[in-house]
Design a protein around this motif. Structure first.
Motif, PDB file in Angstrom:
ATOM      1  N   VAL A  53     -55.049 -11.195  59.718  1.00 33.37           N
ATOM      2  CA  VAL A  53     -56.194 -11.131  60.632  1.00 33.37           C
ATOM      3  C   VAL A  53     -57.183 -10.084  60.130  1.00 33.37           C
ATOM      4  N   ILE A  54     -58.469 -10.430  60.156  1.00 34.38           N
ATOM      5  CA  ILE A  54     -59.538  -9.486  59.852  1.00 34.38           C
ATOM      6  C   ILE A  54     -60.208  -9.102  61.169  1.00 34.38           C
ATOM      7  N   VAL A  55     -60.379  -7.803  61.395  1.00 37.65           N
ATOM      8  CA  VAL A  55     -61.080  -7.319  62.583  1.00 37.65           C
ATOM      9  C   VAL A  55     -62.345  -6.596  62.132  1.00 37.65           C
ATOM     10  N   ASN A  56     -63.504  -7.140  62.505  1.00 37.91           N
ATOM     11  CA  ASN A  56     -64.789  -6.502  62.201  1.00 37.91           C
ATOM     12  C   ASN A  56     -65.175  -5.635  63.391  1.00 37.91           C
ATOM     13  N   THR A  57     -65.270  -4.330  63.182  1.00 40.43           N
ATOM     14  CA  THR A  57     -65.361  -3.369  64.273  1.00 40.43           C
ATOM     15  C   THR A  57     -66.766  -2.841  64.501  1.00 40.43           C
ATOM     16  N   CYS A  58     -66.939  -2.178  65.658  1.00 37.11           N
ATOM     17  CA  CYS A  58     -68.154  -1.445  65.993  1.00 37.11           C
ATOM     18  C   CYS A  58     -67.765   0.006  66.223  1.00 37.11           C
ATOM     19  N   GLN A  66     -63.520   2.390  71.418  1.00 30.97           N
ATOM     20  CA  GLN A  66     -62.270   2.085  72.100  1.00 30.97           C
ATOM     21  C   GLN A  66     -61.983   0.589  72.095  1.00 30.97           C
ATOM     22  N   GLU A  67     -63.026  -0.226  72.292  1.00 27.26           N
ATOM     23  CA  GLU A  67     -62.838  -1.672  72.248  1.00 27.26           C
ATOM     24  C   GLU A  67     -62.313  -2.104  70.879  1.00 27.26           C
ATOM     25  N   SER A  68     -62.868  -1.509  69.821  1.00 27.58           N
ATOM     26  CA  SER A  68     -62.434  -1.861  68.466  1.00 27.58           C
ATOM     27  C   SER A  68     -60.992  -1.426  68.218  1.00 27.58           C
ATOM     28  N   LEU A  69     -60.661  -0.209  68.634  1.00 26.53           N
ATOM     29  CA  LEU A  69     -59.285   0.275  68.454  1.00 26.53           C
ATOM     30  C   LEU A  69     -58.298  -0.582  69.227  1.00 26.53           C
ATOM     31  N   ASP A  70     -58.683  -1.008  70.430  1.00 24.96           N
ATOM     32  CA  ASP A  70     -57.810  -1.883  71.227  1.00 24.96           C
ATOM     33  C   ASP A  70     -57.624  -3.236  70.540  1.00 24.96           C
ATOM     34  N   ALA A  71     -58.713  -3.764  69.960  1.00 21.85           N
ATOM     35  CA  ALA A  71     -58.632  -5.054  69.273  1.00 21.85           C
ATOM     36  C   ALA A  71     -57.722  -4.963  68.051  1.00 21.85           C
ATOM     37  N   ILE A  72     -57.809  -3.853  67.321  1.00 18.82           N
ATOM     38  CA  ILE A  72     -56.930  -3.659  66.165  1.00 18.82           C
ATOM     39  C   ILE A  72     -55.480  -3.590  66.631  1.00 18.82           C
ATOM     40  N   GLY A  73     -55.236  -2.836  67.709  1.00 22.92           N
ATOM     41  CA  GLY A  73     -53.878  -2.725  68.232  1.00 22.92           C
ATOM     42  C   GLY A  73     -53.316  -4.068  68.670  1.00 22.92           C
ATOM     43  N   GLU A  74     -54.161  -4.877  69.307  1.00 23.78           N
ATOM     44  CA  GLU A  74     -53.717  -6.206  69.741  1.00 23.78           C
ATOM     45  C   GLU A  74     -53.392  -7.086  68.540  1.00 23.78           C
ATOM     46  N   ALA A  75     -54.247  -7.054  67.523  1.00 21.40           N
ATOM     47  CA  ALA A  75     -54.000  -7.861  66.324  1.00 21.40           C
ATOM     48  C   ALA A  75     -52.709  -7.438  65.630  1.00 21.40           C
ATOM     49  N   LEU A  76     -52.460  -6.130  65.568  1.00 23.73           N
ATOM     50  CA  LEU A  76     -51.210  -5.643  64.964  1.00 23.73           C
ATOM     51  C   LEU A  76     -50.011  -6.091  65.771  1.00 23.73           C
ATOM     52  N   GLU A  78     -49.788  -8.716  67.842  1.00 18.80           N
ATOM     53  CA  GLU A  78     -49.620 -10.172  67.896  1.00 18.80           C
ATOM     54  C   GLU A  78     -49.367 -10.790  66.520  1.00 18.80           C
ATOM     55  N   ASN A  79     -49.876 -10.128  65.459  1.00 19.09           N
ATOM     56  CA  ASN A  79     -49.746 -10.715  64.126  1.00 19.09           C
ATOM     57  C   ASN A  79     -49.068  -9.779  63.138  1.00 19.09           C
ATOM     58  N   GLY A  80     -49.511  -8.528  63.092  1.00 18.35           N
ATOM     59  CA  GLY A  80     -48.864  -7.548  62.229  1.00 18.35           C
ATOM     60  C   GLY A  80     -49.518  -7.318  60.883  1.00 18.35           C
ATOM     61  N   ARG A  81     -50.311  -8.282  60.411  1.00 13.76           N
ATOM     62  CA  ARG A  81     -50.982  -8.160  59.108  1.00 13.76           C
ATOM     63  C   ARG A  81     -52.483  -8.117  59.346  1.00 13.76           C
ATOM     64  N   VAL A  82     -53.071  -6.915  59.285  1.00 14.78           N
ATOM     65  CA  VAL A  82     -54.449  -6.732  59.735  1.00 14.78           C
ATOM     66  C   VAL A  82     -55.272  -5.973  58.693  1.00 14.78           C
ATOM     67  N   ILE A  83     -56.454  -6.512  58.387  1.00 11.09           N
ATOM     68  CA  ILE A  83     -57.467  -5.852  57.568  1.00 11.09           C
ATOM     69  C   ILE A  83     -58.624  -5.502  58.486  1.00 11.09           C
ATOM     70  N   VAL A  84     -59.110  -4.283  58.398  1.00 11.68           N
ATOM     71  CA  VAL A  84     -60.201  -3.826  59.258  1.00 11.68           C
ATOM     72  C   VAL A  84     -61.447  -3.579  58.427  1.00 11.68           C
ATOM     73  N   THR A  85     -62.598  -4.004  58.952  1.00 11.49           N
ATOM     74  CA  THR A  85     -63.881  -3.750  58.321  1.00 11.49           C
ATOM     75  C   THR A  85     -64.882  -3.346  59.390  1.00 11.49           C
ATOM     76  N   GLY A  86     -66.114  -3.071  58.999  1.00  8.49           N
ATOM     77  CA  GLY A  86     -67.151  -2.750  59.971  1.00  8.49           C
ATOM     78  C   GLY A  86     -67.417  -1.258  60.115  1.00  8.49           C
ATOM     79  N   CYS A  87     -68.288  -0.939  61.065  1.00 10.11           N
ATOM     80  CA  CYS A  87     -68.779   0.433  61.219  1.00 10.11           C
ATOM     81  C   CYS A  87     -67.669   1.440  61.512  1.00 10.11           C
ATOM     82  N   LEU A  88     -66.675   1.044  62.313  1.00 10.23           N
ATOM     83  CA  LEU A  88     -65.617   1.993  62.640  1.00 10.23           C
ATOM     84  C   LEU A  88     -64.796   2.342  61.406  1.00 10.23           C
TER      85      LEU A  88
END
Length: 458
Positions: A53-58, A66-76, A78-88
């Motif tokens: 999963v890729i999470v593009n953050t703000c 906080q919304e971005s951190l929560d989204a990353i936590g949810e992706a981890l 629910e899926n466990g394999r997460v790449i993060v990009t974006g301003c955060l």
């Protein structure tokens, strides 16, 4: 009996995608998704069906972080394999460490904003691209996350300003304007694909081309400068060929903006300006380090409306900025009464980690900030109601976003998607006429409140 083994199609790796933040981040997401599709990856509709999963953050304000951190936590989770990009991804904590990797150490990779190449490198590392993608299904306009009938066109990255409340330049860098030929080609491909409304975005649309000293480019064999006014003129001509709209966002009130108002009056582009004024009092604007802080914005707005009476102005303001006195706030209210901004958003000042405004003297107490924000919005509700009521009985062209058996919901030239009001449309009386999503319809306005219009289709 044949000894030929059946051909087993290769397993196509699937990537889940979560896109957060502003329209500029949305365009980043679209570019990443376009590259994924070009390389043969598929997109997953759920965490369960994704190989990663890729999470593009703000990372602009605390709530977005906080919304971005929560989204990353949810992706981890629910899926466990997460790449993060974006301003955060470019944000550090108080100790100078990477914020995301400190809070979510199981994240596979972290990149900053507008980093398509880095994101793809991370994807290749953790999910090798297919050796033989079935087919190349990338359309000329790329992969879009908006509905088919409207799209965002990002004309530049970064910002040269250093507003004291903002950390965007530290995350997205200085202004980098796209070549005008590339911008026009993307616009044409979008119109060819059926886009009816193009929303021009950047951090500072008025500054387009400053970084390249307004370099000359070429479009359809004609010389065109990398300059806001020439870009708007070219986009307007292109939009007319396709019967489409062009809407301008994030326009700072520099003097050369006056030159595009006639294009609006002539119908080349929508008579709509998104101008982020943020405040009216000159001392507050200086503390904010706002560009064009010395401009006489009341006179400019009045001149614009004289040139183009139908002009709709959207803006955002901050209440309770550090050092804001009651007199400075009352000055803002007086400005709003005189300017009669059509569409307005107001935020109570929120300290952003890393912003120089945090060091200013005389911070305004939180309850005062919130109270002032509420006073601005109460005043704006009265102004908006008055201006919308004046549209009752008028005929407007509306672009339909939704349709059901009871009618449709659309937007006029005065309404940008997701941030402004809407027009509720009753269906036409003739049974052979139907409302269609993504199509224009002429309506007569029958009622209005402080935010929206009601109308009957013609």
């Amino acid at each position: 009996m044949s000894n030929v083994s059946p051909v087993v199609p290769p397993v196509v790796p699937k990537v889940g995608f979560v896109s957060l933040g502003c329209p500029k981040a949305l365009v980043d997401s679209e570019q990443i998704l376009t590259q994924l599709r070009a390389e043969g990856y598929d997109t997953a509709k759920s965490y369960d069906g994704a190989d990663l999963v890729i999470v593009n953050t703000c990372g602009f304000i605390d709530a977005a972080v906080q919304e971005s951190l929560d989204a990353i936590g949810e992706a981890l989770s629910e899926n466990g394999r997460v790449i993060v990009t974006g301003c955060l991804g470019a944000k550090k904590d108080g100790d100078g460490d990477d914020l995301i990797q400190k809070i979510h150490p199981k994240v596979l990779e972290v990149t900053g904003p507008h980093a398509v190449g880095e994101v793809m490198q991370a994807v290749h590392k953790h999910l090798p691209k297919p050796h033989a993608p079935f087919i190349d299904l990338v359309p000329a306009q790329g992969v879009k996350l908006t509905p088919k009938h409207f799209a965002y066109l990002k004309i530049s990255e970064g910002c040269n300003h250093r507003c004291s409340f903002c950390i965007i330049p530290s995350m997205r860098g200085d202004l980098v304007s796209r070549p005008i030929a590339d911008v026009m080609l993307e616009a044409e491909n979008l119109f060819k694909a059926g886009v009816k409304e193009l929303l021009v975005i950047s951090q500072d649309t008025s500054a387009y081309g400053v970084d390249v000293k307004f370099r000359m480019g070429f479009w359809n064999g004609k010389p065109v400068k990398t300059h806001m006014t020439q870009l708007v003129e070219a986009l307007g001509e292109l939009a007319r060929q396709y019967g489409a709209w062009v809407r301008l966002h994030y326009v700072y009130p520099y003097p050369h903006v006056d030159q595009i108002i006639p294009f609006m009056a002539q119908g080349h582009v929508l008579p709509y300006l998104d101008v982020p004024l943020q405040h009216a009092h000159p001392d507050v604007l200086k503390r904010m380090k706002r560009p064009a802080s010395g401009e006489k914005n009341i006179e400019r707005i009045q001149a614009w409306r004289k040139m183009c009476p139908d002009l709709t102005i959207r803006s955002t303001f901050i209440a309770g900025f550090p050092g804001e006195t009651e007199a400075e706030f009352e000055y803002l209210l007086d400005f709003l009464k005189e300017a009669e901004i059509d569409r307005l958003g107001c935020f109570a000042y929120s300290p952003v980690e890393g912003a120089t405004a945090n060091l200013l003297d005389n911070p305004v107490p939180e309850e005062v900030r919130e109270e002032r924000r509420a006073r601005v919005m109460q005043l704006q509700e009265e102004i908006s109601k008055k201006r919308l009521q004046a549209k009752v009985g008028k005929t407007l062209r509306v672009l339909l976003d939704e349709v059901d058996r009871n009618g449709g919901v659309g937007r006029s030239f005065a309404d940008a998607p997701e941030i402004d009001g809407v027009v509720y449309v009753k269906p036409p009386f003739e049974p052979h006429k139907k409302l269609v999503v993504g199509e224009f319809v002429d309506v007569v306005v029958t009622a209005a409140d402080a935010h929206d219009l009601w109308a009957a289709a013609q």
